[in-house]
Design a protein around this motif. Structure first.
Motif, PDB file in Angstrom:
ATOM      1  N   ARG A  96      28.966  98.168  26.143  1.00 55.24           N
ATOM      2  CA  ARG A  96      30.049  98.152  25.144  1.00 55.24           C
ATOM      3  C   ARG A  96      31.400  97.917  25.814  1.00 55.24           C
ATOM      4  NH1 ARG A  96      30.181 103.389  21.817  1.00 55.24           N
ATOM      5  NH2 ARG A  96      28.189 103.870  22.803  1.00 55.24           N
ATOM      6  N   ALA A  97      31.588  98.567  26.981  1.00 50.60           N
ATOM      7  CA  ALA A  97      32.849  98.384  27.700  1.00 50.60           C
ATOM      8  C   ALA A  97      33.018  96.931  28.110  1.00 50.60           C
ATOM      9  CB  ALA A  97      32.879  99.291  28.929  1.00 50.60           C
ATOM     10  N   LYS A  98      31.927  96.360  28.614  1.00 49.58           N
ATOM     11  CA  LYS A  98      31.996  94.969  29.061  1.00 49.58           C
ATOM     12  C   LYS A  98      32.326  94.051  27.876  1.00 49.58           C
ATOM     13  CE  LYS A  98      29.706  91.407  31.627  1.00 49.58           C
ATOM     14  NZ  LYS A  98      29.081  90.381  30.785  1.00 49.58           N
ATOM     15  N   ASP A  99      31.661  94.298  26.743  1.00 50.86           N
ATOM     16  CA  ASP A  99      31.907  93.482  25.561  1.00 50.86           C
ATOM     17  C   ASP A  99      33.349  93.606  25.093  1.00 50.86           C
ATOM     18  OD1 ASP A  99      29.305  92.727  25.667  1.00 50.86           O
ATOM     19  OD2 ASP A  99      28.601  94.117  24.106  1.00 50.86           O
ATOM     20  N   ALA A 100      33.951  94.783  25.318  1.00 49.66           N
ATOM     21  CA  ALA A 100      35.332  95.000  24.881  1.00 49.66           C
ATOM     22  C   ALA A 100      36.341  94.457  25.888  1.00 49.66           C
ATOM     23  CB  ALA A 100      35.569  96.496  24.659  1.00 49.66           C
ATOM     24  N   GLY A 101      35.844  93.843  26.958  1.00 49.25           N
ATOM     25  CA  GLY A 101      36.754  93.275  27.955  1.00 49.25           C
ATOM     26  C   GLY A 101      37.321  94.286  28.925  1.00 49.25           C
ATOM     27  N   ILE A 102      36.696  95.470  28.973  1.00 52.97           N
ATOM     28  CA  ILE A 102      37.138  96.494  29.923  1.00 52.97           C
ATOM     29  C   ILE A 102      36.213  96.427  31.143  1.00 52.97           C
ATOM     30  CG2 ILE A 102      37.337  98.992  30.300  1.00 52.97           C
ATOM     31  CD1 ILE A 102      37.719  99.218  27.213  1.00 52.97           C
ATOM     32  N   THR A 103      36.786  96.499  32.361  1.00 51.47           N
ATOM     33  CA  THR A 103      35.929  96.545  33.545  1.00 51.47           C
ATOM     34  C   THR A 103      35.181  97.879  33.527  1.00 51.47           C
ATOM     35  OG1 THR A 103      37.581  95.320  34.771  1.00 51.47           O
ATOM     36  CG2 THR A 103      35.882  96.448  36.051  1.00 51.47           C
ATOM     37  N   PRO A 104      33.837  97.852  33.392  1.00 53.35           N
ATOM     38  CA  PRO A 104      33.142  99.143  33.307  1.00 53.35           C
ATOM     39  C   PRO A 104      33.305  99.978  34.584  1.00 53.35           C
ATOM     40  CG  PRO A 104      31.727  97.365  32.530  1.00 53.35           C
ATOM     41  CD  PRO A 104      32.913  96.725  33.179  1.00 53.35           C
ATOM     42  N   ILE A 105      33.036  99.368  35.755  1.00 52.01           N
ATOM     43  CA  ILE A 105      33.106 100.131  37.000  1.00 52.01           C
ATOM     44  C   ILE A 105      33.778  99.273  38.078  1.00 52.01           C
ATOM     45  CG2 ILE A 105      31.806 101.490  38.689  1.00 52.01           C
ATOM     46  CD1 ILE A 105      29.360 101.144  36.777  1.00 52.01           C
TER      47      ILE A 105
END
Lengths: 454, 321
Positions: A202-211
């Motif tokens: 979900r983070a990746k889809d939202a354009g946030i770097t997950p880790i």
């Protein structure tokens, strides 16, 4: 003309002759037996009075720079015991690691921050703390706190005499940015590995770097998530057996392979920043502090720092189990301090180490300055910690791990060179797509056998 | 040959002037004087020679000695003969580090020498104008900066959001951007760029000083013969600075083979050993694996390799005299 062409030849012969002459003076095999050297100052283990006495004592200490915990403890100790002062020398941990054997042999400090102790203990460079353990009752503490610092005659850890103590013991897991978590609808920490996978996606889809995990240079920080996953898939005690060099222990077990393949999937799915192979630890920290990444696999030594720099905005959880309520584990290691076998004041240094674990004021410092759980009995005094802080969450996680018996030594500490020379390059290959999960563990196992087989 | 009567030493000449009572006495006198001179000379050499022996030859000899032992640097050691050398031959990691060092020669030596020639020839044309002074200073500046600082600066420039990638994105090359030092295929060339940047100044200055010695009439003659700037460069400039090229190649090749600081600061040999060089590997073996014998064996082999590469270069440039 013949002279000019002849003289270099003469010079070469002369210098070779001189060199061999000089070498001949040291021609016996290099190195000395430390056992002999140790007996010269055998008084160290004889006196038995584990205290600092009443006369003026100056303890020489060799500590890690950049971490204020030891300085704060030294100051408090001098306040309570005015006859004791500290002569402190600081270096980066990498420098301490490289020089540990030589410093312990040639310039013996009373207290020293130590890297992995098995080789140092096997070389007879460390003061045996068993007598102190008996005097102070350290034997009655939870055994898991001390087992990483016990070394047997074969240089294997887990059993045998005690060769070091911790100022506190650290805990690792996953820190998360609460604001970014809110954005993707993560209201509470994931309870299973599948839930964690879903949050990452979900983070990746939202354009946030997950880790944004550090994995550059000679320090492969991917060992943090890897070992967390290993504890979810397998038995932490088996991983410890490998790290402690117990006979027959392997790292490439089917469970661990599943964990490594899980990590590989995270890489392939793009859950890590694309430049992790050039990130160092401080870059990882600054990206997390700037709110540029959702998760960070790290330890509670940063809890105090995070509470100061991002108050109330950071959460912590342990790498979740496969099924809700299942097995959890975490890397947990004492902040190891030892005493040189040739130290001048080993009893006073041992007294200090006991004081750190038992004095209320010292325990408060261990938590507030160090951010980690103090050593000592399970029911000992604990300072108050604000409920909303990361420190409170990491301390609570420490209790969970204690109950689950899930504490593990860092797999990177299995041998002196395994981290820089095996885990790191192989984890970097995993990121680069040049190595798969199973191959990673096979390669590390081979390096491990080569190193301990010698 | 040394005994030849034409040696021309002062002692010899004075001996001839003395009344020759007997050849035997004369010979003895000569020998005594030579000895006296010899002792003075020796006395002058001893301090430097002692320091050299103590701090260069002795460590060298000890390194060779250690390479035959299995030793952790502290406790007692075991004689293993050529075991460390045998292991060297079968270890892909140590051999790989040597290959990397050879590859670095391209970046640390060939590139700066070629670019140095080009810039020096250009600056020479600009003669004493202010532009020449400025460009000379700017190009030499990297030589003054400590390698560690250069390494740190370039890791920032080459980072995924560093200046290099920003420029690439600005000109529409966003697709090639990457963490240059974090990619196994680009890390070694990226390290090479840092080394080339550092070495360029030295090469340029060497060539520039060589070019000032060239007789201007040579250029005049070339021009009368109808040579353009390119022909002029290859026919006049290049052969005249042959010696300087020899020096520059020698110095930069050694710096490539002995590279440590830049690599240590920028990649520490990573990712996945793609920038591991012998200097770094020796350091890891000695201080992390605590395997002093193996580290020494690699050091000895590597020293021989450096000599095998550098000595022919020396001979090549000397033969042209």
């Amino acid at each position: 003309m013949s002279r000019t062409s002849g003289s270099p030849r003469v010079a070469v012969v002369a210098s070779l002759g001189l060199a061999s002459l000089l070498a001949a003076t040291a021609c016996s095999a290099p190195g000395t037996s430390t056992a002999e050297g140790g007996s010269g100052t055998a008084a160290t283990s004889a006196s038995g009075d584990m205290s600092c006495g009443t006369e003026d004592v100056t303890l020489s200490a060799y500590v890690e720079t950049g971490f204020p915990l030891s300085a704060a403890l030294f100051e408090e100790f001098t306040k309570q015991h005015p006859n004791v002062t500290f002569d402190v020398r600081e270096d980066q941990f990498a420098v301490i690691t490289q020089n540990a054997p030589r410093v312990l042999a040639d310039n013996p400090p009373d207290l020293m921050r130590l890297p992995q102790v098995s080789e140092l203990a096997a070389d007879g460079l460390l003061y045996d703390l068993d007598a102190a353990a008996e005097t102070f009752g350290w034997d009655e503490w939870p055994a898991s706190q001390l087992e990483q610092m016990r070394v047997d005659d074969d240089g294997r850890r887990g059993n045998g005499p005690l060769y070091a103590m911790g100022l506190n013991f650290s805990m690792t897991g996953v820190f998360y940015n609460k604001e970014l978590a809110d954005q993707i609808g993560m209201t509470q920490p994931p309870a299973t590995l599948a839930e964690l996978d879903e949050v990452l996606q979900r983070a990746k889809d939202a354009g946030i770097t997950p880790i944004a995990q550090f994995n550059g240079g000679a320090t492969g920080g991917f060992a943090f998530p890897l070992q967390g996953l290993m504890a979810s898939y397998g038995d932490p005690s088996e991983i410890n057996a490998w790290t402690f060099q117990q006979p027959g222990a392997r790292i490439d077990t089917p469970d661990n392979v599943k964990a490594a393949e899980h990590l590989q999937r995270w890489v392939e799915n793009g859950y890590f920043a694309d430049d992790v192979n050039s990130l160092d630890y401080s870059m990882m920290m600054s990206r997390f502090l700037e709110g540029k990444s959702l998760f960070m696999f790290n330890g509670d030594w940063e809890s105090g720092n995070l509470d100061k720099q991002m108050p109330g905005k950071v959460g912590f959880f342990l790498v979740p189990p496969l099924e809700e309520g299942g097995q959890v584990g975490a890397m947990s290691a004492p902040l190891t301090y030892g005493i040189s076998a040739r130290a001048e004041h080993p009893e006073c240094a041992a007294f200090f180490l006991d004081w750190v674990a038992t004095d209320d004021q010292a325990r408060t410092i261990a938590v507030e300055v160090g951010g980690s759980h103090p050593m000592g009995p399970a029911d000992a005094f604990m300072p108050e910690v604000g409920e909303d802080t990361v420190t409170a969450q990491t301390l609570a996680a420490g209790a969970t791990i204690g109950e689950a018996n899930g504490s593990m030594e860092f797999i990177a500490n299995a041998t002196g060179a395994i981290y820089a020379k095996s885990w790191t390059p192989n984890l970097q290959k995993l990121v680069a797509g040049e190595q798969d999960g199973a191959g990673l563990l096979t390669a590390v196992q081979a390096d491990y056998e080569r190193e301990i087989g010698r | 040959m040394v005994q030849a009567p034409t040696t021309g030493t002062p002692g010899r000449r004075r001996a001839v002037e003395e009344p020759a009572t007997s050849t035997e006495a004369r010979r003895r006198a000569i020998r005594a004087r030579r000895l006296r001179h010899g002792w003075v000379g020796l006395g002058l050499v001893v301090p430097a020679a002692a320091a050299y022996a103590m701090f260069v030859l002795r460590p060298l000899a000890l390194t060779v000695q250690y390479s035959f032992y299995d030793w952790n640097g502290v406790t007692s050691s075991t004689w293993v003969g050529l075991g460390n050398y045998a292991r060297l031959a079968e270890n892909p990691e140590m051999l790989g580090s040597i290959v990397n060092a050879l590859e670095l020669i391209v970046y640390f030596s060939f590139v700066p020498v070629a670019l140095g020639l080009l810039t020096a020839a250009t600056i020479r044309k600009l003669a004493a104008s202010r532009l020449a002074l400025v460009s000379r200073t700017v190009l030499f500046l990297p030589q003054v900066i400590p390698l560690v600082a250069a390494g740190i600066m370039w890791t920032w420039l080459l980072a995924s959001d560093g200046l290099v990638n920003q420029v690439l994105r600005a000109v529409g090359l966003g697709s090639v951007t990457r963490a240059w030092l974090g990619d196994t295929s680009t890390a070694l060339p990226a390290v090479g760029v840092i080394g080339a940047w550092v070495a360029l100044g030295l090469c340029m200055l060497l060539f520039l000083s060589g070019m000032t010695k060239i007789d201007p009439s040579l250029y005049e003659a070339a021009r009368i013969d109808g040579a353009g700037p390119v022909r002029e460069f290859f026919a006049v400039t290049l052969p005249s600075v042959r010696q300087e090229i020899g020096v520059a190649v020698t110095v930069t090749v050694i710096s490539a083979l002995a590279a440590f600081d830049i690599v240590y600061i920028s990649t520490q040999g990573g990712p996945a050993n793609s920038t591991l060089v012998p200097g770094l590997e020796i350091y890891y073996l000695g201080f992390f694996s605590r395997d002093v014998g193996q580290a020494s064996a690699l050091a000895v082999v590597f020293m021989l390799l450096v000599l095998a590469i550098v000595l022919p270069i020396q001979r090549l440039t000397r033969e042209g005299d």
